[in-house]
Write an enzyme that holds these catalytic residues in place. Structure first.
Site, PDB file in Angstrom:
ATOM      1  CG  ASP A  44      78.615  13.273 119.153  1.00  0.00           C
ATOM      2  OD1 ASP A  44      77.709  13.928 119.915  1.00  0.00           O
ATOM      3  OD2 ASP A  44      78.577  12.365 118.456  1.00  0.00           O
ATOM      4  CG  ASN A 113      80.296  22.510 119.626  1.00  0.00           C
ATOM      5  OD1 ASN A 113      78.986  21.172 118.939  1.00  0.00           O
ATOM      6  ND2 ASN A 113      79.937  23.132 118.564  1.00  0.00           N
ATOM      7  CD  GLU A 116      79.408  17.016 121.400  1.00  0.00           C
ATOM      8  OE1 GLU A 116      78.391  16.361 121.194  1.00  0.00           O
ATOM      9  OE2 GLU A 116      79.043  17.922 120.790  1.00  0.00           O
TER      10      GLU A 116
END
Length: 225
Positions: A44, A113, A116
């Site tokens: 991230d 997710n 990332e």
């Protein structure tokens, strides 16, 4: 492992440490000792920097506010899920049976997710330059047009202009609910126009939920008028 090789071909990157790739693709639902949450945290931050620099260099005359809007449109769950789908990440995830039956391979949050985490893993293994090259290639392939208009259409402003033209007043947004921990809250908003509820929607922020409401209401109004 053969499956992971196919993923590496799509990604155009071969991991030296296959365990790192498996970790990046392992959802917490598997209850394994290693899942992708830590790599997601790292990815991230890496993506925020890479995409921020990408926009800074691509738009030398853009103001800070415009750059912030463009980055917000590209650094979020929906945008990362789009990149994950392009890479077919869903096919290669390690998830629990319950998440499998719950269509976890298609969930934007899980896909985002994992994307990332994958970039985080590449950064950890090969550094910023390689993570940057892969991200830049993906951005160019998935977003053939990158500008403020293409990335960020302001549904709220468009809805306000339309309701003023039709009804002579502006929409009212009401928060119905907020749930989840502070770092991962979900907001539920509704939009009312001329005393009537036109849409209810969710978002990771009040602004996102309002934009989602406005988009639905805009489509409904355009069908009627």
């Amino acid at each position: 492992m053969e499956q992971l090789k196919k993923f590496e071909q799509i990604l155009h990157y071969q991991f030296k440490n296959q365990e790192l790739l498996k970790e990046a693709l392992t959802h917490k639902s598997t209850k394994k000792s290693h899942n992708n949450e830590r790599l997601e945290f790292l990815g991230d931050a890496v993506l925020d920097l890479i995409i921020g620099e990408f926009l800074y260099k691509k738009f030398p005359n853009a103001k800070e506010g415009e750059l912030s809007k463009m980055r917000a449109s590209m650094v979020n769950e929906k945008a990362f899920a789009k990149l994950a789908n392009y890479l077919q990440i869903g096919k290669y995830l390690f998830i629990s049976h319950s998440e499998e039956s719950n269509e976890g391979r298609k969930k934007a949050s899980i896909l985002s997710n994992a994307f990332e985490a994958t970039i985080g893993a590449i950064y950890l293994e090969s550094g910023l330059k390689v993570a940057q090259e892969i991200t830049h290639r993906l951005l160019k392939e998935v977003y053939p047009t990158i500008d403020l208009k293409a990335l960020f259409y302001d549904h709220k402003t468009a809805l306000q202009e339309l309701t003023q033209a039709i009804f002579g007043n502006t929409p009212e947004y009401i928060m119905l609910d907020s749930k989840g921990p502070d770092h991962n809250k979900e907001f539920v908003m509704s939009v009312w126009i001329n005393g009537k509820e036109y849409a209810t929607s969710k978002g990771k922020s009040k602004k996102e939920a309002q934009q989602n409401c406005a988009k639905i209401a805009l489509e409904a109004l355009k069908e009627k008028h």
